[in-house]
Write a protein that holds these residues in place. Structure first.
Motif: not given
Length: 425
Positions: A188, A191-193, A397-398, A401, A406, A409
């Protein structure tokens, strides 16, 4: 006494809260192998300096705190070499302070840095001290964060590349899904960042990261440990297996042709090298307790405990939390993820009853869903790849984050009972 060319501003501030102090300390990089001696006049100043000596970022440094102030330091250094850093507290008025420092200067090696902690907020004194080669002047009272920050500023090379954060995942009990959580969170983050992530599987005998990512590398973490004395960025890069565009795996051999007994610091060099090449280094730590796992967990920037909601997990989680808080006194407490919730026919402890004795709020809660998780594991893919709308994806995802700083999420819509989750930072 060492020189300090950069002009700085003398300020006094209200004593920071524990949270603010931790945030200040979190910015400090590991201190190199230096010697530090402090000569204090008050317990209020000696205490935070002494506490700094037990911080994991000071593991390589040697710190000794004594009472007596500048006079004690002068007497001591008449017959002993000065260390890399001398910290001196003085309650003297500015002119008397300068007079005592002149006497001490005769016994200080030119290469030693000196930090003065005074009780006068006097800009003229500050400028005079800097002109005389004092490295820094702090005004009491001081906090642990002040001590760590000034040492870091003096001894961590200016312009050095920032180290990646290490996040260690460990299960409160075997089979609670800590590895699955670690692997999905690593995926995650990448992929997210679009951030480079290194996932290290530290369970050399039974690690599953290679299976979960459908990888079969010829080399991995075993070779890195065997060559710990000569490992560098180039050699580590050869051992990494590419799992996704920004995700690399340091796989475990997962073989029983030998035993894997390690010294306490066996993984230190490997982790240090990995931190230089990736902003995030995730450590999948096996559910065992020995000197090296204790060392890895104590040195990590963050620790995530995964637990299932039963009594054995609660006991083990409580022991883990208490131990980690004790050996990591200046860090935030471990994060908690509750996994395998609402398993049919299994009596379980409610989330509130489970977390209350731990003093933690769960970072995420994941429902029991053997079909989805089993399918992902058997196909060598992450949950988001096999079922992008599954409630656990929002949890991963949370967690990604929060652990990377970050922010949170976007929270998912209300889930079903099977996949119930509650997201909390």
């Amino acid at each position: 006494m060492g020189n300090m060319s950069m002009e700085q501003t003398l300020t006094t501030a209200a004593e920071p809260s524990p949270t603010e102090d931790r945030q200040q300390i979190d910015k400090v990089r590991p201190i190199p192998r230096i010697s530090i001696q402090a000569f204090c006049e008050t317990e209020a100043v000696a205490a935070p300096i002494q506490k700094a000596g037990s911080d994991r970022r000071m593991a390589k440094a040697h710190l000794k705190v004594q009472m007596g102030g500048i006079k004690a330091a002068t007497e001591h250094f008449q017959s002993a070499p000065t260390p890399n850093l001398v910290i001196l507290e003085s309650r003297l008025a500015p002119l008397d302070l300068l007079t005592e420092l002149e006497v001490l200067a005769d016994f200080c090696d030119p290469g030693s840095k000196v930090v003065i902690i005074g009780h006068y907020n006097d800009v003229a004194l500050y400028r005079d001290l800097i002109h005389r080669g004092i490295s820094e002047y702090l005004v009491a009272p001081i906090s642990l964060g002040d001590v760590m920050t000034v040492i870091g500023e003096l001894f961590v090379a200016e312009g050095a590349e920032p180290l990646g954060r290490t996040i260690a995942f460990v299960g409160a009990k075997g089979g609670v899904g800590s590895s699955t959580v670690a692997h999905n969170v690593a995926w995650s983050i990448s992929k997210l960042f679009s951030t480079d992530v290194v996932l290290a599987d530290l369970d050399l005998a039974f690690g599953t990261a290679n299976i979960n990512f459908d990888q079969d590398p010829a080399q991995g973490i075993a070779e890195a440990l065997q060559s710990a004395d000569r490992i560098d960025d180039v050699y580590l890069d050869r051992l990494l297996s590419q799992c996704a565009e920004h995700l690399s795996l340091l796989a475990a051999p997962s073989m029983l042709d030998r035993t894997y007994d390690f010294e306490g610091d066996a993984f230190n060099a490997l982790i240090d090298i990995a931190q230089r090449g990736a902003p995030a280094v995730l450590l999948d730590v096996p559910h065992v307790w020995n000197e090296w796992t204790r060392t890895v967990l104590s040195r990590a920037d963050q620790v995530v405990i995964t637990a299932a909601p039963d009594l054995a997990n609660l006991r083990n989680a409580k022991n883990l939390v208490d131990t980690l808080v004790k050996i990591r006194p200046n860090d935030t407490p471990p994060s908690l993820i509750l996994n395998q919730l609402a398993m049919p026919k299994r009596p379980e402890i409610s989330a509130s009853e489970f977390t209350e004795p731990l003093g933690l709020e769960p970072l995420g809660e994941i429902g029991f869903d053997p079909g989805v998780f089993g399918n992902a594991a058997n196909s060598g893919r992450m949950i988001a790849e096999t079922d992008a709308k599954h409630p656990s994806v929002a949890v991963f995802q949370h967690v990604a984050h929060v652990l990377t700083g970050r922010g949170e999420a976007k929270k998912a819509k209300k889930p079903s009972l099977l996949g119930r989750l509650r997201l909390k930072s």
